[in-house]
Write an enzyme that holds these catalytic residues in place. Structure first.
Site, PDB file in Angstrom:
ATOM      1  N   HIS A  89      17.889  53.828  13.054  1.00  0.00           N
ATOM      2  CA  HIS A  89      16.314  53.704  14.357  1.00  0.00           C
ATOM      3  C   HIS A  89      17.266  53.689  15.704  1.00  0.00           C
ATOM      4  CE1 HIS A  89      15.008  50.530  11.968  1.00  0.00           C
ATOM      5  NE2 HIS A  89      14.258  51.397  11.856  1.00  0.00           N
ATOM      6  N   SER A  96      18.800  51.383   5.467  1.00  0.00           N
ATOM      7  CA  SER A  96      17.294  51.245   5.241  1.00  0.00           C
ATOM      8  C   SER A  96      17.303  49.703   5.606  1.00  0.00           C
ATOM      9  CB  SER A  96      16.582  51.027   4.237  1.00  0.00           C
ATOM     10  OG  SER A  96      15.870  50.217   3.521  1.00  0.00           O
ATOM     11  N   SER A  97      15.643  49.137   6.334  1.00  0.00           N
ATOM     12  CA  SER A  97      15.699  47.305   7.071  1.00  0.00           C
ATOM     13  C   SER A  97      16.252  46.910   5.407  1.00  0.00           C
ATOM     14  CB  SER A  97      14.776  47.557   7.696  1.00  0.00           C
ATOM     15  OG  SER A  97      14.346  48.079   8.376  1.00  0.00           O
ATOM     16  N   ARG A  98      15.603  47.958   4.456  1.00  0.00           N
ATOM     17  CA  ARG A  98      15.352  46.977   2.912  1.00  0.00           C
ATOM     18  C   ARG A  98      17.181  46.974   2.271  1.00  0.00           C
ATOM     19  NH1 ARG A  98      10.576  49.885   2.635  1.00  0.00           N
ATOM     20  NH2 ARG A  98       9.044  48.257   2.268  1.00  0.00           N
ATOM     21  N   GLN A 143       5.518  60.452   5.070  1.00  0.00           N
ATOM     22  CA  GLN A 143       4.910  59.435   6.785  1.00  0.00           C
ATOM     23  C   GLN A 143       5.330  60.848   7.305  1.00  0.00           C
ATOM     24  OE1 GLN A 143       5.571  55.485   8.027  1.00  0.00           O
ATOM     25  NE2 GLN A 143       6.491  56.005   8.822  1.00  0.00           N
ATOM     26  N   LEU A 179      16.345  46.549  12.725  1.00  0.00           N
ATOM     27  CA  LEU A 179      16.775  47.451  13.653  1.00  0.00           C
ATOM     28  C   LEU A 179      18.096  47.822  12.719  1.00  0.00           C
ATOM     29  CD1 LEU A 179      16.038  47.708  16.923  1.00  0.00           C
ATOM     30  CD2 LEU A 179      14.285  48.278  15.010  1.00  0.00           C
ATOM     31  N   GLN A 234      -0.542  48.140   6.888  1.00  0.00           N
ATOM     32  CA  GLN A 234       0.582  49.318   5.685  1.00  0.00           C
ATOM     33  C   GLN A 234       1.044  48.589   4.272  1.00  0.00           C
ATOM     34  OE1 GLN A 234       2.944  50.528   9.564  1.00  0.00           O
ATOM     35  NE2 GLN A 234       4.699  51.014   7.289  1.00  0.00           N
ATOM     36  N   GLY A 257      11.380  46.824  12.949  1.00  0.00           N
ATOM     37  CA  GLY A 257      12.057  45.954  13.708  1.00  0.00           C
ATOM     38  C   GLY A 257      13.341  46.160  12.231  1.00  0.00           C
TER      39      GLY A 257
HETATM   40  O1  PAF Z   1       8.426  53.968   9.095  1.00  0.00           O
HETATM   41  C1  PAF Z   1       8.180  52.477   9.794  1.00  0.00           C
HETATM   42  O2  PAF Z   1       9.094  52.293   9.955  1.00  0.00           O
HETATM   43  C2  PAF Z   1       6.745  52.787   9.750  1.00  0.00           C
HETATM   44  O3  PAF Z   1       5.916  53.399   8.641  1.00  0.00           O
HETATM   45  C3  PAF Z   1       5.974  52.386  11.148  1.00  0.00           C
HETATM   46  C4  PAF Z   1       5.697  54.011  11.262  1.00  0.00           C
HETATM   47  C5  PAF Z   1       6.639  52.352  11.865  1.00  0.00           C
HETATM   48  C6  PAF Z   1       4.482  52.255  10.710  1.00  0.00           C
HETATM   49  O4  PAF Z   1       4.673  51.014  11.344  1.00  0.00           O
END
Ligand code: PAF
Length: 282
Positions: free
Chosen positions: A37, A185-187, A153, A33, A61, A31
């Site tokens: 995204h 980035s969401s951050r 990732q 977004l 995570q 989310g």
């Molecule tokens: O990249 C992300 O936003 C997350 O690590 C993912 C792949 C949605 C898994 O929670």
């Protein structure tokens, strides 16, 4: 767009599309977004008959409780953006829906998960493998889409898919940047206005280092990038590694046996952790 909240509803909907011979694109997200995204959604909608996006802030995570707590949650706005992007289904489950029991699986992710983010955030990639493997098995997509900002990732997800026997396409999509170069980035919303002004120095420094490959060694460029970023106000480099693009192992060559080396950086800008990367080619 339909919003689904249970695994049962999701499985049923996906099965009916598969039975109708339709292709399904999956875009997992947490989310908050942004245009990065949305570029994944756009690509999935172009490539597939049906697109499903998940919005789930996956607790397994996060290895830092504050990071989990402060992670932005903007479900209503996210769903409106997904609908506008042409997504067919938003899967927005609760934590209890995904993890009715704690997930105790430990994935043998190997060397790709041991360096960089894997070394700095113990358990992070195992948590990513837990949630993504669940989403893969609920949806059984034709293709799944991930952004290259989280370069390592993608390698970890490919490894998990290989271990679990998921043989659909995993598609890596390019980083989307602000006009001044900052990777979306969401951050980024957590940066103060002063930090936001400085943050593009990360990409600017990486981009400048591209010209150095002609007459500088990997070691020299690594050191230069770190020093250049660290001399900016608010900024501290956590790591800068130049790695093989598939194995994620540090390399001394600009061109590896698996293609051009990739520089991966993590920088603290104040207390906001930002990541970025760049591909070198000589
Ligand atoms: O990249 C992300 O936003 C997350 O690590 C993912 C792949 C949605 C898994 O929670």
């Amino acid at each position: 767009m339909k919003v689904l909240r249970t695994v049962g509803e999701l499985r049923q909907a996906m099965e009916s599309h598969r039975n109708a011979g339709q292709t399904i694109g999956l875009v997992p997200t947490m989310g908050a977004l942004h245009a990065g995204h949305l570029s994944l959604m756009e690509r999935s909608c172009r490539d597939n008959d049906i697109t499903v996006a998940s919005i789930f802030v996956n607790p397994t995570q996060f290895n830092n409780a504050t990071d989990l707590k402060t992670y932005p949650r903007t479900e209503e706005k996210d769903c409106a953006l997904l609908e506008k992007a042409g997504v067919d289904y938003a899967f927005v489950p609760s934590v209890e829906e995904i993890y009715p029991e704690p997930d105790t699986r430990v994935f043998d992710l190997g060397a790709v998960a041991e360096v960089m983010e894997g070394a700095m955030r113990p358990g992070h990639f195992n948590g990513v493998a837990q949630i993504v493997s669940r989403l893969f098995s609920y949806v059984n997509p034709t293709r799944a889409y991930f952004g290259e900002k989280d370069f390592q990732q993608i390698a970890v997800i490919r490894r998990m898919a290989q271990l679990e026997g998921f043989d659909f396409e995993i598609i890596a999509c390019p980083i989307v940047r602000e006009a001044d170069g900052l990777a979306l980035s969401s951050r980024n919303v957590r940066l103060t206005p002063e930090q936001r002004k400085i943050a593009p120095a990360i990409h600017r420094t990486l981009a400048r280092s591209l010209d150095m490959t002609r007459d500088k060694s990997v070691g020299e460029v690594k050191q230069w990038v770190k020093e250049e970023i660290d001399r900016q106000p608010f900024m501290t480099t956590e790591y800068y590694e130049i790695v093989n693009p598939l194995t994620m192992q540090p390399t001394d060559s600009w061109m590896t046996s698996d293609g051009p080396a990739v520089g991966c950086v993590t920088v603290y800008c104040g207390d906001v952790r930002l990541i970025d990367n760049i591909t070198y080619s000589k």
